[in-house]
Design an enzyme around this catalytic site. Structure first.
Site, short mmCIF file in Angstrom:
data_model
loop_
_atom_site.label_atom_id
_atom_site.label_comp_id
_atom_site.label_asym_id
_atom_site.label_seq_id
_atom_site.Cartn_x
_atom_site.Cartn_y
_atom_site.Cartn_z
N ASN A 149 0.81 -1.23 0.00
CA ASN A 149 0.00 0.00 0.00
C ASN A 149 0.84 1.28 0.00
OD1 ASN A 149 0.67 -0.69 2.71
ND2 ASN A 149 -0.87 0.73 3.43
N GLY A 225 2.15 -6.09 7.21
CA GLY A 225 1.24 -6.71 6.26
C GLY A 225 -0.02 -7.16 6.98
N THR A 227 -2.88 -9.46 9.03
CA THR A 227 -2.86 -10.17 10.32
C THR A 227 -2.71 -11.68 10.13
OG1 THR A 227 -4.08 -8.42 11.41
CG2 THR A 227 -4.26 -10.60 12.39
N THR A 229 -1.17 -13.22 7.69
CA THR A 229 0.24 -13.47 7.34
C THR A 229 1.12 -13.34 8.58
OG1 THR A 229 -0.25 -12.37 5.25
CG2 THR A 229 2.05 -12.90 5.66
N GLU A 247 3.65 -5.54 12.28
CA GLU A 247 2.75 -4.39 12.10
C GLU A 247 1.63 -4.87 11.19
OE1 GLU A 247 3.10 -1.63 13.70
OE2 GLU A 247 5.13 -1.91 14.46
N CYS A 281 -3.22 1.48 6.28
CA CYS A 281 -3.62 0.71 7.46
C CYS A 281 -4.23 1.61 8.53
CB CYS A 281 -2.41 -0.03 8.01
SG CYS A 281 -1.04 1.10 8.34
N GLU A 460 7.56 0.30 16.19
CA GLU A 460 8.60 0.85 15.33
C GLU A 460 8.71 2.34 15.64
OE1 GLU A 460 7.33 -0.16 11.34
OE2 GLU A 460 8.13 -2.18 11.55
P1 NAD Z 1 0.26 -9.46 3.05
O1 NAD Z 1 0.30 -9.95 4.44
O2 NAD Z 1 -0.48 -10.25 2.05
O3 NAD Z 1 1.73 -9.29 2.46
C1 NAD Z 1 2.70 -8.47 3.06
C2 NAD Z 1 4.07 -8.95 2.66
O4 NAD Z 1 4.28 -10.24 3.21
C3 NAD Z 1 4.26 -9.11 1.16
O5 NAD Z 1 5.59 -8.76 0.83
C4 NAD Z 1 4.03 -10.59 0.95
O6 NAD Z 1 4.68 -11.10 -0.19
C5 NAD Z 1 4.64 -11.16 2.21
N1 NAD Z 1 4.13 -12.47 2.62
C6 NAD Z 1 2.92 -13.00 2.34
N2 NAD Z 1 2.81 -14.23 2.90
C7 NAD Z 1 3.98 -14.46 3.54
C8 NAD Z 1 4.47 -15.54 4.33
N3 NAD Z 1 3.73 -16.62 4.56
N4 NAD Z 1 5.70 -15.44 4.86
C9 NAD Z 1 6.44 -14.33 4.66
N5 NAD Z 1 6.04 -13.29 3.91
C10 NAD Z 1 4.82 -13.34 3.37
O7 NAD Z 1 -0.29 -7.98 3.15
P2 NAD Z 1 -0.62 -7.00 1.95
O8 NAD Z 1 -1.90 -7.45 1.32
O9 NAD Z 1 0.58 -6.81 1.11
O10 NAD Z 1 -0.86 -5.63 2.74
C11 NAD Z 1 -2.08 -5.25 3.27
C12 NAD Z 1 -2.11 -5.46 4.76
O11 NAD Z 1 -1.03 -4.78 5.37
C13 NAD Z 1 -3.35 -4.89 5.40
O12 NAD Z 1 -3.84 -5.80 6.34
C14 NAD Z 1 -2.85 -3.64 6.10
O13 NAD Z 1 -3.61 -3.21 7.20
C15 NAD Z 1 -1.49 -4.06 6.50
N6 NAD Z 1 -0.65 -2.92 6.78
C16 NAD Z 1 -0.29 -2.67 8.07
C17 NAD Z 1 0.49 -1.56 8.38
C18 NAD Z 1 0.89 -1.25 9.79
O14 NAD Z 1 1.79 -0.43 9.98
N7 NAD Z 1 0.30 -1.87 10.80
C19 NAD Z 1 0.92 -0.72 7.34
C20 NAD Z 1 0.54 -1.02 6.04
C21 NAD Z 1 -0.24 -2.12 5.76
#
Ligand code: NAD
Length: 479
Positions: A149, A225, A227, A229, A247, A281, A460
């Site tokens: 994002n 990423g 929750t 994951t 996060e 997020c 962080e």
């Molecule tokens: P995602 O969890 O699908 O992927 C995030 C990253 O993790 C990607 O690089 C992906 O390739 C990798 N990944 C996926 N599965 C994995 C695994 N099993 N092992 C290791 N790495 C893996 O998330 P997304 O769809 O890319 O992002 C959206 C999510 O991120 C939303 O839930 C959003 O709220 C969250 N987010 C949180 C914050 C925060 O600071 N809390 C900030 C931005 C986004």
């Protein structure tokens, strides 16, 4: 265009020669391909990082700082190119990437590059002949994994403190938005970052990401990423006793009390809900409004939402661009259908936007406001992560707090009121890592950042990040 891995200081393709397509969300067309890296590529990256660690960790903070500041300058020099690439990859308007993402990437690097010049450790005098002092030492090789994002913004937010603290990094950006991380690897080479200090490996989460997490030599994992994951990463990393910073997702409440200036706050609440197509997020997706102003506020919010033009991300007139992928578009639309099925009324938006010309096949959704849903329904419990918000009336402060705290998430909340006592009461009782009062997305990089409950573990930002990326060692001396 071929996006390449950055391993041991050089740009290389995947060892297996397997590639993935990268799609431009505004047009639905393939604009690049990226490595579908596997455990072999990760192994090479970890080995390079291990080799670089003794040299990088032995540099003085000032030496590391100088190289990192050269990287920050490199981002500035390629500012427009990076903003255009971010927009093409992610779907956000170019103007937003210029106003938010790329400046923040510069700030992330410069902030941690200079913070390490001002840190100190502590000493404890036990008695007149025993003294303790604390060393904070880099961990070694660490893994950083980021989402789609805010691609370069969040990628650098992790990498910068890791490198500044003296670690070597194996990092993976999202497979949906790899482009700016690739440009960033070129910038690191040009800035003179020694080979192996930072390695960027592209690919799928379940393959490349998992290999980083599962590798016995990555001693800490910083992940942003979803929750689900995050839980998967914890399952792998926890039994290996890795340090973990997670996060994760959010379902953030916005609390609007009856004493506010309705029109002014409606503008700000619209921004808090729909910026970056709602794909932040921290966006407020549940808007609680106190009953005496509910109708007036709803009308003001609808007027404000009507000014959000959805269009080609290249146009300065487009306030919102495209959602990141077709799959995400389908997910967001399915939640709008669910809202209707759960008895909600769609007050505006509620559908895909079809544009003409270049963007005819893009993944656009109209900003959507829904009312009539209880706090316990799925639409008010689950993260949608798109331009969709609900509006919910409340009578008392207690009721607002109950609603705000009713989800499993706890990332960020915003409170809109002029009552100082209420501000302090409510801020203490909200279950979230961040509370904004009469503002949203205002960030001081020194402050702790992170969530509670299912929104994550760890913090962080500022010294919290440097603490995460170092181990404390106590040295106790009898003299
Ligand atoms: P995602 O969890 O699908 O992927 C995030 C990253 O993790 C990607 O690089 C992906 O390739 C990798 N990944 C996926 N599965 C994995 C695994 N099993 N092992 C290791 N790495 C893996 O998330 P997304 O769809 O890319 O992002 C959206 C999510 O991120 C939303 O839930 C959003 O709220 C969250 N987010 C949180 C914050 C925060 O600071 N809390 C900030 C931005 C986004």
């Amino acid at each position: 265009m071929d996006i390449l891995n950055y391993i041991d200081g050089t740009l290389v393709g995947p060892r297996s020669d397997a590639w993935l397509d990268s799609v431009e969300p505004a047009t639905g067309t393939v604009h690049a391909r990226l490595p579908r890296s596997n455990a072999d590529d990760v192994q090479a990256a970890v080995e390079a990082a291990e080799r670089a660690f003794p040299m990088w960790s032995a540099l003085t903070a000032a030496q590391r700082s100088e190289i990192m500041l050269a990287i920050a300058r490199g981002i500035k020099e390629r500012f427009d190119e990076l903003a255009e690439a971010e927009s093409m990859d992610q779907g956000k308007p170019v103007w937003l990437a210029k106003a938010m993402d790329i400046p923040r990437a510069v700030d992330n690097i410069s902030f941690f590059a200079t913070e390490i010049l001002h840190t100190h450790t502590r000493a404890f005098e036990t008695n007149t002949s025993v003294i303790n002092y604390t060393l904070r030492q880099p961990i070694g090789v660490v893994g950083c994994i980021s989402p789609w994002n805010l691609p370069l913004y969040l990628f650098t937010w992790k990498i910068a403190p890791a490198l500044a603290a003296g670690n070597c990094v194996v990092a993976k950006p999202s497979e949906l938005t790899p482009l700016t991380a690739f440009l960033f690897s070129q910038i690191c080479i040009d800035a003179g970052l020694p080979p192996g200090v930072l390695n960027i490996v592209h690919g799928l989460g379940a393959e490349c990401g998992k290999a980083i997490v599962a590798h016995p030599k990555t001693k800490a994992i910083s992940f942003t990423g979803g929750t689900v994951t995050g839980a998967d990463i914890a399952r792998t990393a926890a039994p290996m006793f890795k340090k973990l910073s997670l996060e994760l997702g959010g379902k953030n409440p916005t609390l609007v009390f009856a004493d506010v200036d309705v029109d002014a706050v409606a503008k700000k609440v619209a921004r808090a809900s729909f910026t970056n197509q709602g794909e932040i997020c921290l966006c407020g997706s549940r808007i609680f409004v106190q009953r005496p102003i509910y109708d007036a506020f709803k009308q003001a919010l609808l007027r404000e939402i009507a000014t959000i033009t959805v269009g080609d991300p290249r146009e300065t007139t487009s306030r919102n661009g495209a959602l990141v992928s077709e799959q995400h578009l389908e997910k967001v639309l399915s939640y709008i259908d669910l809202a209707r099925a759960e008895g909600g009324t769609v007050l505006c938006g509620g559908e895909r936007v079809h544009l003409e010309g270049r963007c005819a096949n893009g993944y656009f959704v109209a900003p959507t406001l829904i009312e009539g849903l209880g706090t316990e329904c799925r639409v008010n419990q689950e993260e949608i992560f798109g331009p969709v918000a609900t509006i919910i009336p409340f009578d008392t402060e207690d009721e607002a707090l109950r609603g705000a705290n009713s989800t499993t998430y706890g990332l960020a909340a915003s409170v809109w009121t002029n009552d100082v006592s209420r501000v302090h009461r409510v801020a203490r009782l909200l279950e979230s890592g961040i509370v904004w009062v009469n503002t949203w997305l205002e960030r001081d990089l020194r402050t702790p950042f992170g969530g509670v409950k299912s929104s994550g573990v760890g913090r962080e930002g500022g010294e919290e990040a440097l603490r995460f990326f170092t181990e404390a060692k106590n040295v106790c001396i009898q003299f």
